[in-house]
Design a protein around this motif. Structure first.
Motif, PDB file in Angstrom:
ATOM      1  N   GLN A   1      -6.239   5.489  -4.794  1.00 56.47           N
ATOM      2  CA  GLN A   1      -6.370   4.651  -3.542  1.00 56.47           C
ATOM      3  C   GLN A   1      -6.369   3.393  -4.046  1.00 56.47           C
ATOM      4  OE1 GLN A   1      -8.136   5.635   0.631  1.00 56.47           O
ATOM      5  NE2 GLN A   1      -9.710   5.406  -0.630  1.00 56.47           N
TER       6      GLN A   1
ATOM      7  N   CYS B   1       1.596   6.239  -7.353  1.00 59.64           N
ATOM      8  CA  CYS B   1      -0.021   6.392  -7.602  1.00 59.64           C
ATOM      9  C   CYS B   1      -0.808   7.395  -6.920  1.00 59.64           C
ATOM     10  CB  CYS B   1      -0.378   5.079  -8.008  1.00 59.64           C
ATOM     11  SG  CYS B   1      -2.242   5.164  -8.504  1.00 59.64           S
ATOM     12  N   ASP B   2      -1.393   8.274  -7.483  1.00 63.11           N
ATOM     13  CA  ASP B   2      -2.315   9.175  -6.730  1.00 63.11           C
ATOM     14  C   ASP B   2      -3.459   8.899  -6.448  1.00 63.11           C
ATOM     15  OD1 ASP B   2      -3.230   9.610  -9.265  1.00 63.11           O
ATOM     16  OD2 ASP B   2      -3.001  11.503  -9.218  1.00 63.11           O
TER      17      ASP B   2
ATOM     18  N   TYR C   1      -9.115   3.715  -9.293  1.00 65.07           N
ATOM     19  CA  TYR C   1      -8.372   2.552  -9.341  1.00 65.07           C
ATOM     20  C   TYR C   1      -8.320   1.727 -10.663  1.00 65.07           C
ATOM     21  CZ  TYR C   1      -6.889  -2.163  -7.732  1.00 65.07           C
ATOM     22  OH  TYR C   1      -6.237  -3.536  -7.763  1.00 65.07           O
TER      23      TYR C   1
ATOM     24  N   TRP D   1       2.690   1.519  -3.446  1.00 62.83           N
ATOM     25  CA  TRP D   1       1.517   1.973  -4.179  1.00 62.83           C
ATOM     26  C   TRP D   1       1.450   3.446  -4.345  1.00 62.83           C
ATOM     27  CZ3 TRP D   1      -1.916  -0.229  -7.839  1.00 62.83           C
ATOM     28  CH2 TRP D   1      -2.681   0.500  -8.277  1.00 62.83           C
ATOM     29  N   GLU D   2       1.346   3.954  -3.038  1.00 64.46           N
ATOM     30  CA  GLU D   2       1.157   5.517  -2.674  1.00 64.46           C
ATOM     31  C   GLU D   2       2.354   6.303  -3.172  1.00 64.46           C
ATOM     32  OE1 GLU D   2       0.391   5.631   1.126  1.00 64.46           O
ATOM     33  OE2 GLU D   2      -1.706   5.195   0.992  1.00 64.46           O
ATOM     34  N   LYS D   3       3.576   5.739  -3.324  1.00 64.70           N
ATOM     35  CA  LYS D   3       4.752   6.209  -3.723  1.00 64.70           C
ATOM     36  C   LYS D   3       4.820   6.630  -5.454  1.00 64.70           C
ATOM     37  CE  LYS D   3       8.034   4.506  -0.697  1.00 64.70           C
ATOM     38  NZ  LYS D   3       8.960   3.289  -0.314  1.00 64.70           N
TER      39      LYS D   3
ATOM     40  N   THR E   1       0.874  -1.319   0.072  1.00 65.91           N
ATOM     41  CA  THR E   1      -0.132  -0.111   0.201  1.00 65.91           C
ATOM     42  C   THR E   1       0.901   1.226   0.134  1.00 65.91           C
ATOM     43  OG1 THR E   1      -1.736  -1.142   1.031  1.00 65.91           O
ATOM     44  CG2 THR E   1      -1.784   1.327   1.184  1.00 65.91           C
TER      45      THR E   1
END
Length: 351
Positions: free
Chosen positions: A246, A243-244, A327, A239-241, A236
């Motif tokens: 959730q 992608c903007d 997503y 992913w946040e690194k 998670t």
């Protein structure tokens, strides 16, 4: 497969419905003013009762998978026993999503908690026969290893990675994160898929140099069984690194035909699910015990330790639509096949 116990409708409701279906007075007295007023009053009462009665008395047949996406559903059982649930439920548990799909498409299930991208794919393949009602679980995936060799995504290059979820969320999340970090998932790593997380943990126990992608609560389970396992990466966070949007693990879907016939039942279910999901976070001991009882997680101790990391939610309406669409767009841009070859349109969302 286990089923949640179903409660009978209350005697009061049955008596009310029986009274509403009783015969109407006939004969000379029916034409008198008092009788006419009484008949009109009876019709009005009957109409009001119908408006306040859910459109089906049958249990809602809902399927879930072993693991986090069903942990938010188990509190429906005590809610039924206490009489606080809006509906009765027939909760059916499966080990893999491909066991649920045919039952859903044949109309043998009404609802199901399934991986988010599978819902989009199924929507395309069935020409809109299912709709998503809620996001039920956010990110729950972790990379675990024996040892201390993985400090970043770059360290996965050249390694064999064990995972569940071929063609579903775990595969596409892993492939996306690898690609965004310059690693070709088809050339630079070897990904071996298993049908259930329990199989992955079994392989981890005997492998010398194993790396695995596991969801909670299996991360906790594996760590309890083998203290040499280490959580190397939180996917998670990874992913946040890159992608903007959730990260979403699971959604709850309904057959479109069922939703069209019983919109009040769908709305009532979402009320019940919101309460059940809230209880999963507020009552760890009770929820953990139910997870073991229903076979969602092998042991209550594992479920209790894992629940805070499972990101169980009940996101509905416009927020649900925005999260799922964002997503799905990321997955579509990476590989259109991940969401069935096309972005789902507005009909995908039950609002």
């Amino acid at each position: 497969m286990k089923k949640l116990a179903s409660l009978l409708l209350s005697a009061a409701l049955l008596l009310s419905l029986a009274a509403c279906g009783g015969p109407v007075a006939s004969g000379p007295t029916a034409s008198t003013p008092d009788s006419s007023e009484a008949a009109a009053s009876s019709e009005a009462a009957s109409s009001e009762a119908e408006e306040n009665t859910l459109s089906t008395a049958d249990p809602v047949r809902i399927a879930g998978l072993k693991g986090p996406t069903t942990m938010g559903l188990v509190n429906l059982l005590p809610m039924q026993e206490e009489g606080t649930a809006n509906l009765r439920y027939d909760l059916q548990l499966y080990g893999a999503a491909d066991e649920i799909v045919p039952l859903l498409t044949k109309g043998e299930l009404d609802m199901a908690a399934i991986p988010a991208n599978l819902a989009a794919t199924l929507y395309q393949k069935t020409e809109g026969a299912i709709q998503v009602m809620a996001v039920n679980t956010l990110g729950v995936l972790y990379v675990v290893e024996k040892g201390d060799t993985v400090q970043s995504v770059a360290d996965l290059a050249g390694r064999t990675i064990l995972s569940t979820g071929k063609g579903t969320t775990p595969e596409y999340v892993l492939r996306y994160i690898l690609t965004q970090n310059g690693i070709d998932p088809d050339q630079d790593v070897t990904i071996e898929f298993y049908s259930e997380a329990a199989e992955v943990t079994a392989q981890m126990a005997v492998a010398e140099d194993a790396i695995a992608v596991l969801p909670q609560p299996y991360v906790t389970s594996a760590s309890m069984q083998d203290d040499t396992l280490r959580v190397a990466l939180d996917l998670t966070a990874e992913w946040e690194k890159v992608c903007d949007t959730q990260l979403i693990t699971g959604v709850t879907v309904v057959r479109t035909a069922y939703a069209e016939e019983h919109p009040d039942v769908v709305a009532a279910f979402l009320e019940d699910y919101a309460a059940s999901a809230e209880a999963a976070g507020a009552d760890l001991d009770g929820t953990a015990a139910l997870c073991e009882e229903q076979g969602v997680v092998a042991k209550a101790a594992i479920a209790k330790a894992a629940l805070p990391a499972c990101n169980i939610v009940c996101i509905t309406g416009e927020a649900m639509k925005a999260d799922v669409a964002g997503y799905a767009q990321v997955l579509y841009d990476a590989d259109p096949a991940a969401v069935g070859g096309a972005m789902p349109d507005d009909g995908f969302y039950w609002m």
